[in-house]
Design an enzyme around this catalytic site. Sequence first.
Site, mmCIF file in Angstrom:
data_model
loop_
_atom_site.group_PDB
_atom_site.id
_atom_site.type_symbol
_atom_site.label_atom_id
_atom_site.label_comp_id
_atom_site.label_asym_id
_atom_site.label_seq_id
_atom_site.Cartn_x
_atom_site.Cartn_y
_atom_site.Cartn_z
ATOM 1 N N GLU A 18 31.511 77.798 91.548
ATOM 2 C CA GLU A 18 32.923 77.884 91.707
ATOM 3 C C GLU A 18 33.558 77.009 93.040
ATOM 4 O O GLU A 18 34.696 77.315 93.292
ATOM 5 C CB GLU A 18 33.536 78.969 91.392
ATOM 6 C CG GLU A 18 33.346 79.595 89.941
ATOM 7 C CD GLU A 18 33.779 81.195 89.755
ATOM 8 O OE1 GLU A 18 35.027 81.375 89.443
ATOM 9 O OE2 GLU A 18 33.118 81.870 90.094
ATOM 10 N N SER A 177 33.988 82.028 85.793
ATOM 11 C CA SER A 177 34.316 80.745 85.064
ATOM 12 C C SER A 177 33.856 80.335 83.888
ATOM 13 O O SER A 177 33.706 79.011 83.563
ATOM 14 C CB SER A 177 34.355 79.330 86.084
ATOM 15 O OG SER A 177 35.220 79.455 87.434
ATOM 16 N N TYR A 243 40.374 74.919 83.896
ATOM 17 C CA TYR A 243 40.920 74.091 84.794
ATOM 18 C C TYR A 243 41.132 72.719 84.441
ATOM 19 O O TYR A 243 41.734 71.686 85.627
ATOM 20 C CB TYR A 243 39.652 73.915 85.848
ATOM 21 C CG TYR A 243 39.117 75.155 86.289
ATOM 22 C CD1 TYR A 243 39.865 76.221 87.053
ATOM 23 C CD2 TYR A 243 37.932 75.681 85.939
ATOM 24 C CE1 TYR A 243 39.363 77.490 87.391
ATOM 25 C CE2 TYR A 243 37.368 77.069 86.413
ATOM 26 C CZ TYR A 243 38.312 77.859 87.066
ATOM 27 O OH TYR A 243 37.629 79.025 87.297
ATOM 28 N N ARG A 282 43.098 90.433 89.388
ATOM 29 C CA ARG A 282 43.414 90.046 87.775
ATOM 30 C C ARG A 282 42.450 90.718 86.716
ATOM 31 O O ARG A 282 41.084 90.745 87.240
ATOM 32 C CB ARG A 282 43.271 88.629 87.663
ATOM 33 C CG ARG A 282 44.206 88.242 86.438
ATOM 34 C CD ARG A 282 43.931 86.603 86.525
ATOM 35 N NE ARG A 282 42.765 86.321 85.667
ATOM 36 C CZ ARG A 282 41.898 85.370 85.875
ATOM 37 N NH1 ARG A 282 42.022 84.738 86.783
ATOM 38 N NH2 ARG A 282 40.846 85.339 85.065
ATOM 39 N N ASP A 284 40.811 90.758 83.097
ATOM 40 C CA ASP A 284 40.810 89.739 81.744
ATOM 41 C C ASP A 284 40.350 90.871 80.497
ATOM 42 O O ASP A 284 39.472 91.788 80.895
ATOM 43 C CB ASP A 284 39.518 88.762 82.096
ATOM 44 C CG ASP A 284 40.040 87.792 82.752
ATOM 45 O OD1 ASP A 284 41.146 87.637 83.604
ATOM 46 O OD2 ASP A 284 39.086 87.183 83.412
ATOM 47 N N GLU A 297 36.754 92.295 82.333
ATOM 48 C CA GLU A 297 36.118 92.137 83.969
ATOM 49 C C GLU A 297 37.643 92.308 84.639
ATOM 50 O O GLU A 297 38.597 91.987 84.194
ATOM 51 C CB GLU A 297 35.540 91.096 84.199
ATOM 52 C CG GLU A 297 36.072 89.641 84.010
ATOM 53 C CD GLU A 297 35.748 88.535 84.803
ATOM 54 O OE1 GLU A 297 34.914 88.749 85.492
ATOM 55 O OE2 GLU A 297 36.343 87.325 84.479
ATOM 56 N N ASN A 299 38.782 90.641 88.285
ATOM 57 C CA ASN A 299 38.434 89.295 89.404
ATOM 58 C C ASN A 299 39.152 89.834 90.436
ATOM 59 O O ASN A 299 40.333 90.133 90.701
ATOM 60 C CB ASN A 299 39.085 88.042 88.925
ATOM 61 C CG ASN A 299 38.631 87.857 87.568
ATOM 62 O OD1 ASN A 299 37.325 87.103 87.598
ATOM 63 N ND2 ASN A 299 39.086 87.994 86.426
ATOM 64 N N GLY A 303 41.793 82.789 90.691
ATOM 65 C CA GLY A 303 42.354 81.575 91.410
ATOM 66 C C GLY A 303 43.621 81.780 91.810
ATOM 67 O O GLY A 303 44.600 82.456 91.163
#
Length: 333
Positions: A18, A177, A243, A282, A284, A297, A299, A303
């Site tokens: 990443e 990602s 992305y 964050r 998910d 998960e 994070n 991002g």
Amino acid sequence: MDDKKIKIALFAGGTSPERAVSKSTGAAIYKALKSLGYPTVVIDPAYGKNQPADVEQIFCEKDYAEISNRNYVEAVNSSALDDIDLVFLALHGKWGEDGTVQSLLDLRGVKYTGSNVLSSSLAMDKMMSKILFQHYGIATPRWFAIDKNGVDYKSIAKIIDNSFGYPCVIKPNDQGSTVGLTICKNEDDVESAVKLAHEFANKALIEEYIDGHEMTVALLENKALPVLEIKPKHTLYDYECKYTNGMSEYVVPANIPQEASERLQEQALKAFHALGCTGYGRADFRMDTSFNTFCLEINTLPGMTSTSLVPKMAKAVGISFEELVEKIIKLSL
Ligand SMILES: Nc1ncnc2c1ncn2[C@@H]1O[C@H](COP(=O)(O)OP(=O)(O)O)[C@@H](O)[C@H]1O
Ligand SMILES: [Mg+2]
């Protein structure tokens, strides 16, 4: 301390798959720090002592010099950090989001943004996260894990048949990602999917596939921000959809019943606390067609480009990108 006297070292780049995303996060945060007036040095730990004179080179697609994990120790130990009050981490994935850099910074005695060593490591390890989610009553897709050594593909297929069946998801246990992830339609896909996952991690995680919606919730100042629904152009929310501009549609606040959205926020905060995460992050989720939610998960360094998900959720409650960056700094000091 006078806020504007806080000296910041922004870490971006790193050696994970990443790296490119981290350069984008770094560039966006650097711009915000400059306009907020924070004196900032930018460091790519993967370059060690050999940092470019022009910071913009750190954010360039093309690498300025050779990169290596071994350089991290030199970067953290360099005199550039002598008078730094806070390291702003714009790193993503392994060797950045997983507690390793955090541990070097702890040894050096420098504060940093995001979660501590243990929480970062737990969040990077999807299997360990899921064990904790289950302990704390946070729903997560059914799963099992397969180590790299001596894999018996026939027995994996048998376990899948006897548990959740197909489609199922096979992914590396500690990547981000959507790298190395496969949705398996039947037994024929299993061997190559496990092999691919093992290219990126020592453990492959095999999960039941949750058909439905892609939801995510940002955590900031111990509160959940409004739920965001992602509508990717591909069936999978893959690297390209994550992305590339225009490859996903984002709806925030998500257009779902209030009860479902409150449950997502509650589960997100619970998952964040289950891993001991702090500052921001964050969670998910997948949500099936009956509004059942499943946490995938957390994070810990999500991002942070101006078009990333956390800034979008912050914007929904009137927090600008710059205000978000400033809040993260205050939370970390
Ligand atoms: N069990 C699952 N069911 C359905 N989709 C999944 C499942 N696991 C992962 N995915 C899809 O793959 C994406 C990436 O998975 P995730 O576990 O969040 O790993 P990472 O984002 O770290 O690569 C998710 O956002 C989702 O679109
Ligand atoms: Mg994810």
